[in-house]
Design a protein around this motif. Structure first.
Motif, mmCIF file in Angstrom:
data_model
loop_
_atom_site.group_PDB
_atom_site.id
_atom_site.type_symbol
_atom_site.label_atom_id
_atom_site.label_comp_id
_atom_site.label_asym_id
_atom_site.label_seq_id
_atom_site.Cartn_x
_atom_site.Cartn_y
_atom_site.Cartn_z
ATOM 1 N N TYR A 17 41.379 98.108 21.299
ATOM 2 C CA TYR A 17 42.146 97.092 21.127
ATOM 3 C C TYR A 17 43.174 97.440 19.836
ATOM 4 O O TYR A 17 43.256 98.349 19.220
ATOM 5 N N LYS A 39 38.457 97.152 16.733
ATOM 6 C CA LYS A 39 37.248 96.426 16.722
ATOM 7 C C LYS A 39 35.949 97.078 16.765
ATOM 8 O O LYS A 39 35.504 97.202 17.761
ATOM 9 N N LEU A 40 35.782 97.779 15.768
ATOM 10 C CA LEU A 40 34.518 98.589 15.658
ATOM 11 C C LEU A 40 33.443 97.656 15.131
ATOM 12 O O LEU A 40 33.576 96.709 14.734
ATOM 13 N N PHE A 41 32.198 98.283 15.288
ATOM 14 C CA PHE A 41 30.953 97.408 14.797
ATOM 15 C C PHE A 41 30.702 97.787 13.144
ATOM 16 O O PHE A 41 30.370 98.871 13.180
ATOM 17 N N PRO A 42 31.004 96.873 12.548
ATOM 18 C CA PRO A 42 30.899 96.887 11.020
ATOM 19 C C PRO A 42 29.240 97.189 10.589
ATOM 20 O O PRO A 42 28.601 96.781 11.555
ATOM 21 N N GLY A 43 29.162 97.722 9.644
ATOM 22 C CA GLY A 43 27.602 98.143 9.251
ATOM 23 C C GLY A 43 27.096 99.163 10.358
ATOM 24 O O GLY A 43 25.847 99.575 9.871
ATOM 25 N N MET A 44 27.620 99.941 11.058
ATOM 26 C CA MET A 44 27.203 101.042 11.735
ATOM 27 C C MET A 44 28.034 102.187 11.536
ATOM 28 O O MET A 44 29.402 102.166 11.227
ATOM 29 N N GLU A 97 26.930 105.534 15.470
ATOM 30 C CA GLU A 97 26.359 104.481 16.067
ATOM 31 C C GLU A 97 27.240 103.845 17.098
ATOM 32 O O GLU A 97 26.926 103.265 17.990
ATOM 33 N N MET A 115 27.566 105.695 20.064
ATOM 34 C CA MET A 115 26.284 105.352 20.959
ATOM 35 C C MET A 115 26.593 104.129 21.720
ATOM 36 O O MET A 115 25.821 104.015 22.872
ATOM 37 N N VAL A 116 26.918 103.001 21.137
ATOM 38 C CA VAL A 116 26.861 101.907 21.710
ATOM 39 C C VAL A 116 27.747 102.097 22.936
ATOM 40 O O VAL A 116 27.390 101.346 24.100
ATOM 41 N N GLY A 117 28.678 102.789 22.813
ATOM 42 C CA GLY A 117 29.534 103.215 24.051
ATOM 43 C C GLY A 117 29.095 103.758 25.013
ATOM 44 O O GLY A 117 29.547 103.537 26.296
ATOM 45 N N ARG A 135 34.498 105.807 21.288
ATOM 46 C CA ARG A 135 33.504 104.651 21.761
ATOM 47 C C ARG A 135 33.869 104.428 23.331
ATOM 48 O O ARG A 135 33.079 104.376 23.901
#
Lengths: 254, 353
Positions: free
Chosen positions: A84, A88-93, A97, A100-102, A164
């Protein structure tokens, strides 16, 4: 071989025709750039391809399959990853991690397997972790693995987002202004990185404002203006294109 | 394995508490500790939904009540007048029915607690699935209001239905024999065994949730919570994951409802009340939202105090107040509280997130 074929794409927001009858193809293992002035519809085009926005009409064929109207996660599952403009990363991770979501589309464990933590699930989890670390290493940010992604510097966050997207081992990568907010050195770095990604066998479609970057790395360029395609050619030819020069520099300079 | 060390600690603590009550002659505390344990199953399930997947539900007392009421109704409703009907013969053949006598020696033919529990929990899961599909498309306040509406409907249905005992609820619910000699019942002699049954359920639920949180699914849920659009574009079926989590937490609430109803020997409409749902949400918030241990510890402590009558007639008001205070001072939960800094910030005139 054409990996992505867009035909007759239309999208309007109220009275504004953001994308008008846009069509082009992307050859496999190439870097193709979409350029154009602000508001030309570049990001909208990306959102239409990746399924984030529903399109009004037209077709998007990815690896021989029509993907328009599909949910983004299904399109991602078919091997199309994206980044993006405003990261747009996943905050708090942590960075790791996030990567890993990727790997989500490359792994299977569901709710039941997750709750019971069966040996097979543990093995898969281990492989997800190892692979993700490899992608962090590829982007030379392996040392940041355990740091919360939101607390990283801007350029590092961009690298995590790249990792990711790459972790899904996509066939094609959509990069929305990968050099936005980066300084010249970092931009050059991103350019090298994108070429490296192409050399891994991944097709790249990017939207970018930084002309030197686009001219350096792209194999082909599409120019959008007010939602319409006005040119599609090799970088050298685009630089000579009167129409392109006109929309970028204004009429008097043409 | 590291994440299970606290569970081993919990097991030791549970045994110590039980022995302590025995030595000090205060075994009556075990009753409230047992009830708190069942409530905490609802709370940790809701913690998964709220804290990890980021979806609020103000209707979880409804799922608890569906489990409890269905189980109570099926195990107490006397079906003896239907006993010659074909469907009754069929139910009997597959072992769903149990014959017994009530206190006055009258013959009663009703559902086996096992069968009733399966039907009750299954029904709660199906209802959560059907409600969840449209409702989980909503976000934030709208999701809260929609689930609140669901909770109110469930409450009014139980309160208004003759079959569910209207305002009186259902009483004289028989014990639930899980294994030979292991029965969920409130009878005096079974206090210690029921304390351990309840806490075994909690530990099993904790193990499964901790596993889930640390799995691919847990990561996906946190991703959805953090950036839903990006999660979807990363290949996560966000709608499907939210729905599955909603159903899972509803099923956990229903299981707790079934067990607590058999333990208490009955259930009343207050269990389905909106204030109960608010209480569950407040307890997840006090625990720190995405903190399953926080939810468990706060859930047990505050429910225990509430059940001991510590808050008197202000019970519901206390939980409402807790919710407000937590949101103002410690949105991260009590366990991560940095009170001094919060106070400074509060009175420095700056705005807070």
């Amino acid at each position: 071989m054409t990996i992505l074929e867009i035909t007759g794409l239309n999208k309007s927001f109220g009275g504004l025709q953001a994308v008008q009858d846009v069509g082009f193809g992307v050859e496999e293992h190439r870097i193709k750039a979409v350029i154009g002035p602000n508001g030309a519809g570049k990001t909208t085009l990306f959102n239409l391809i990746s399924g984030t926005l529903p399109l009004d009409s037209g077709s998007v064929v990815f690896r021989g399959e029509e993907i328009q109207g599909m949910e983004p996660y299904r399109i991602a599952g078919r091997g199309l990853a994206r980044t993006y403009q405003n990261i747009k990363l996943f905050p708090g991770m942590t960075a790791l991690e996030n990567v890993m979501v990727g790997r989500h589309t490359r792994s299977r464990a569901g709710f039941v397997a997750g709750m019971l933590n069966l040996p097979g699930t543990r093995g898969e989890e281990k492989r997800i972790r190892e692979k993700s670390l490899e992608f962090l290493e590829l982007l030379e940010i392996g040392h940041l693995a355990d740091i919360e992604a939101g607390s990283l510097a801007f350029g590092q966050q961009r690298a995590v987002e790249f990792a990711r997207a790459l972790a899904a081992e996509p066939a094609m990568l959509l990069l929305d202004e990968p050099a936005a907010g980066l300084n010249m050195n970092e931009t050059a770095e991103v350019g090298r990185l994108i070429s490296k990604i192409r050399d891994l066998g991944i097709t790249v479609l990017l939207v970018e404002h930084d002309m030197s970057l686009v001219m350096d790395i792209s194999d082909e360029i599409v120019v959008l203006s007010f939602g319409q395609k006005i040119a599609e050619d090799l970088p050298a030819a685009i630089q000579q294109n009167r129409e392109v020069i006109r929309i970028y520099l204004g009429d008097e300079n043409a | 394995m590291k994440q299970f060390l606290p569970l081993a600690g919990l097991a030791v603590l549970l045994v110590c508490v039980q022995l302590l009550t025995q030595w000090t002659g205060t075994t009556y505390y075990l009753t409230q500790l047992t009830m708190s344990a069942y409530y905490s199953v609802v709370i940790i399930g809701l913690c998964l939904l709220m804290g990890y997947a980021g979806q609020i539900s103000l209707g979880h007392a409804g799922f608890f009540a569906i489990g409890g009421y269905m189980s109570a109704m099926l195990t107490t409703r006397n079906l003896i007048t239907f006993q010659d009907q074909d469907w009754m013969v069929l139910l009997d053949k597959i072992g769903f029915l149990a014959a017994r006598q009530d206190l006055y020696g009258e013959a009663i033919l009703s559902f086996q607690p096992w069968a009733a529990a399966i039907i009750a929990v299954g029904l709660a899961g199906v209802i959560a699935f059907i409600i969840g599909i449209p409702v989980l498309k909503l976000k934030g306040h709208y999701l809260a209001m929609a689930t609140l509406g669901f909770g109110i409907i469930v409450f009014r249905v139980f309160l208004a239905s003759e079959i569910f005992g209207e305002a009186d609820g259902i009483s004289e619910v028989p014990g639930f024999t899980l294994l030979p000699g292991v029965t969920v019942t409130g009878s005096f002699g079974a206090r210690v065994s029921n304390y351990y049954i309840a806490w075994t359920l909690v530990v099993v639920a904790m193990v499964m949730l901790i596993n889930l949180i640390n799995s691919r699914v847990g990561r996906a849920l946190r991703a959805i919570h953090g950036a839903e659009e990006a999660a979807n574009a990363t290949g996560i079926d966000t709608a499907g994951y939210k729905l599955k989590t909603f159903v899972l937490s509803a099923v956990m609430a229903a299981v707790a409802g079934v067990f607590l109803t058999h333990y208490n020997g009955g259930i009343g409409p207050s269990e389905a009340g909106v204030m109960k749902s608010v209480r569950y949400v407040a307890l997840v918030a006090v625990g720190g939202m995405a903190n399953i241990w926080g939810a468990l510890s706060m859930g047990v402590i505050l429910n225990f105090l509430s059940l001991r009558g510590f808050f008197g007639s202000y019970d519901d008001a206390v939980f409402g107040a807790i919710l407000i205070v937590i949101m103002l001072f410690a949105p991260e939960g009590l366990l991560r509280l940095n009170l001094v800094a919060k106070f400074k910030k509060m009175f420095s005139g700056g705005s807070r997130k």
